[in-house]
Each structure stands twice: as structure tokens, then as C-alpha cells.
Motif scaffolding. Structure first.
Motif, short mmCIF file in Angstrom:
data_model
loop_
_atom_site.label_atom_id
_atom_site.label_comp_id
_atom_site.label_asym_id
_atom_site.label_seq_id
_atom_site.Cartn_x
_atom_site.Cartn_y
_atom_site.Cartn_z
N GLU A 109 6.50 -8.52 12.32
CA GLU A 109 5.20 -8.27 12.93
C GLU A 109 4.13 -8.33 11.84
OE1 GLU A 109 3.02 -4.73 15.47
OE2 GLU A 109 5.20 -4.85 15.47
N PRO A 110 3.04 -9.06 12.08
CA PRO A 110 2.02 -9.17 11.04
C PRO A 110 1.39 -7.81 10.70
CG PRO A 110 1.48 -10.54 12.96
CD PRO A 110 2.72 -9.79 13.28
N LEU A 111 1.16 -7.60 9.44
CA LEU A 111 0.54 -6.36 8.99
C LEU A 111 -0.97 -6.43 9.13
CD1 LEU A 111 2.58 -5.59 5.75
CD2 LEU A 111 2.43 -4.15 7.79
N GLU A 112 -1.55 -5.36 9.68
CA GLU A 112 -3.01 -5.25 9.78
C GLU A 112 -3.57 -4.53 8.56
OE1 GLU A 112 -3.61 -3.15 13.42
OE2 GLU A 112 -2.45 -4.60 14.56
N GLY A 113 -2.69 -3.89 7.80
CA GLY A 113 -3.13 -3.18 6.61
C GLY A 113 -1.98 -2.45 5.96
N ILE A 114 -2.19 -2.12 4.69
CA ILE A 114 -1.22 -1.34 3.92
C ILE A 114 -2.00 -0.23 3.23
CG2 ILE A 114 0.46 -1.35 2.03
CD1 ILE A 114 0.72 -4.42 2.53
N LEU A 131 0.12 -5.86 -6.95
CA LEU A 131 1.25 -6.72 -6.58
C LEU A 131 1.19 -7.05 -5.09
CD1 LEU A 131 3.75 -7.99 -7.87
CD2 LEU A 131 4.98 -5.89 -7.38
N LEU A 132 0.91 -6.05 -4.26
CA LEU A 132 0.80 -6.29 -2.82
C LEU A 132 -0.38 -7.22 -2.52
CD1 LEU A 132 1.63 -2.72 -1.52
CD2 LEU A 132 3.03 -4.79 -1.22
N PRO A 137 -2.49 -11.64 0.21
CA PRO A 137 -3.93 -11.64 -0.08
C PRO A 137 -4.82 -11.43 1.14
CG PRO A 137 -3.03 -13.86 -0.27
CD PRO A 137 -1.87 -12.93 -0.09
N GLU A 138 -4.34 -11.70 2.34
CA GLU A 138 -5.16 -11.54 3.53
C GLU A 138 -4.97 -10.20 4.23
OE1 GLU A 138 -7.60 -13.65 4.34
OE2 GLU A 138 -7.04 -14.70 2.50
N VAL A 139 -4.07 -9.38 3.73
CA VAL A 139 -3.83 -8.07 4.33
C VAL A 139 -4.69 -7.03 3.61
CG1 VAL A 139 -2.10 -6.27 4.76
CG2 VAL A 139 -1.46 -8.69 4.98
N CYS A 166 -10.87 -5.29 -7.58
CA CYS A 166 -9.88 -6.27 -7.09
C CYS A 166 -9.80 -6.28 -5.57
CB CYS A 166 -8.52 -5.97 -7.71
SG CYS A 166 -8.49 -6.22 -9.48
N GLN A 167 -10.85 -5.79 -4.91
CA GLN A 167 -10.99 -5.83 -3.45
C GLN A 167 -9.95 -4.97 -2.73
OE1 GLN A 167 -11.18 -9.95 -2.38
NE2 GLN A 167 -12.98 -10.29 -3.63
N ILE A 168 -9.58 -3.87 -3.36
CA ILE A 168 -8.72 -2.87 -2.72
C ILE A 168 -9.66 -1.74 -2.30
CG2 ILE A 168 -6.90 -1.19 -3.15
CD1 ILE A 168 -5.75 -3.40 -5.10
#
Length: 173
Positions: A109-114, A131-132, A137-139, A166-168
Motif C-alpha cells: 500500500e502506498p505510503l502517505e507519510g512517515i 535515508l528514508l 523522495p516523494e513520501v 533537507c525538506q523533512i
């Protein structure tokens, strides 16, 4: 679906050989977040062997910690209780877990976020977040600052700022 990643909430990082008051302070918040989480949960365990001090990492950080099957290696009781049987636990021999990134990248199932929580913000949390980000890169990746602690408060803040660059996404600063 969003995944929660609990990084290295182990006795040695909380009140053991590398423990800090800030790490002790986040334990109840991390346990509560796990209990309230409705999606999949993954937990990592820093895992070293008896020869740790002879490794490259051990020479740079000459403090024996998280030796497999010791009390310090175990996940803190409050966190372990919250994880119950709902978490996938992964051991890792170094800061970042390639196995974690590969596991999340293969999810059906595609991840919407971590979302990441845990220890130490400035070493293993930032390593796994980056690393994630590289593997997925799109999650959207989010770090809950109130459920993390660094080696020092200053290094915790520095790591949060580096992850922002780093866009986190950082929440609960």
C-alpha cells in the motif's frame, strides 16, 4: 496510510551508558504516540557485538553500548509495552537502517507519510530520516521533535535544522 518509525528507544540511550535527562523525558511521550498510532509501526534497535570497540564506529565513539542481548540493548519497558505485538522490529549495526528503508519502499500500500521519533536526534534519527528521504523522495517525512532527544540539546536543535534544510518536516519544536 502513514507509518511510524521508532528509532533506538533502548535502555543504553535512555538511562544507560549513553543516556541523557532529555532521553528519559521523552519516554512517556513516545509510548503514548505508539499507543495512539493507527497505522504500521516499525522500531529499530542499535545492535553491536562484543567487538564494538574495535570497529570504526567504536573507535570514534569508545563507549560500549547496545551490545546484543544485554539490558542496555533492550527497548525501554514503557516503549516495549506500547509496541506490544504491533511493531516490526529491525536491528541495525550502524546509524541508518538500509533494511528499514528497503522494507518501507516495498510496502504494497502506498505510503502517505512517515513519522520518526526516538534517539538520538543528531545521530540515528537524522541518519534514518535522510535515508528514508533518499529511498522514498516523494513520501513526506516528518520528525516529532518533542518525541526525540539528542546527545545534547544543542546538537538536537542542529539536527532538526539540518533535516529542515533537507525538506523533512519538523513538528512540536
Amino acid at each position: 496510510m502513514k507509518a511510524l518509525v521508532v528509532i533506538d528507544m533502548q535502555n543504553d540511550f535512555i538511562d544507560g551508558s549513553l543516556g541523557t535527562p532529555e532521553a528519559v523525558e521523552i519516554v512517556p511521550r513516545v509510548a503514548e504516540k505508539i499507543r495512539a498510532w493507527e497505522g504500521p509501526v516499525y522500531a529499530t534497535q542499535d545492535t553491536h557485538l562484543e567487538n564494538y570497540l574495535q570497529t570504526r564506529e567504536g573507535q570514534a565513539l569508545p563507549v560500549t553500548h547496545c551490545t546484543k542481548d544485554t539490558h542496555g540493548w533492550e527497548i525501554a519497558p514503557a516503549v516495549r509495552g506500547a509496541l506490544g505485538g504491533k511493531a516490526v522490529c529491525l536491528t541495525k549495526p550502524t546509524f541508518g537502517s538500509r533494511e528499514l528503508a528497503e522494507t518501507l519502499a516495498r510496502m504494497e500500500e502506498p505510503l502517505e507519510g512517515i513519522e520518526l521519533v526516538g534517539l538520538c536526534t543528531d545521530i540515528c534519527v537524522i541518519s534514518n530520516a535522510l535515508l528514508l528521504k533518499a529511498f522514498l523522495p516523494e513520501v513526506p517525512i516528518l520528525v516529532d521533535a518533542a518525541c526525540c532527544a539528542g546527545v545534547t540539546p544543542e546538537s538536537h536543535r542542529n539536527a532538526l535544522n539540518a533535516m529542515k534544510m533537507c525538506q523533512i518536516t519538523i513538528c512540536n519544536e
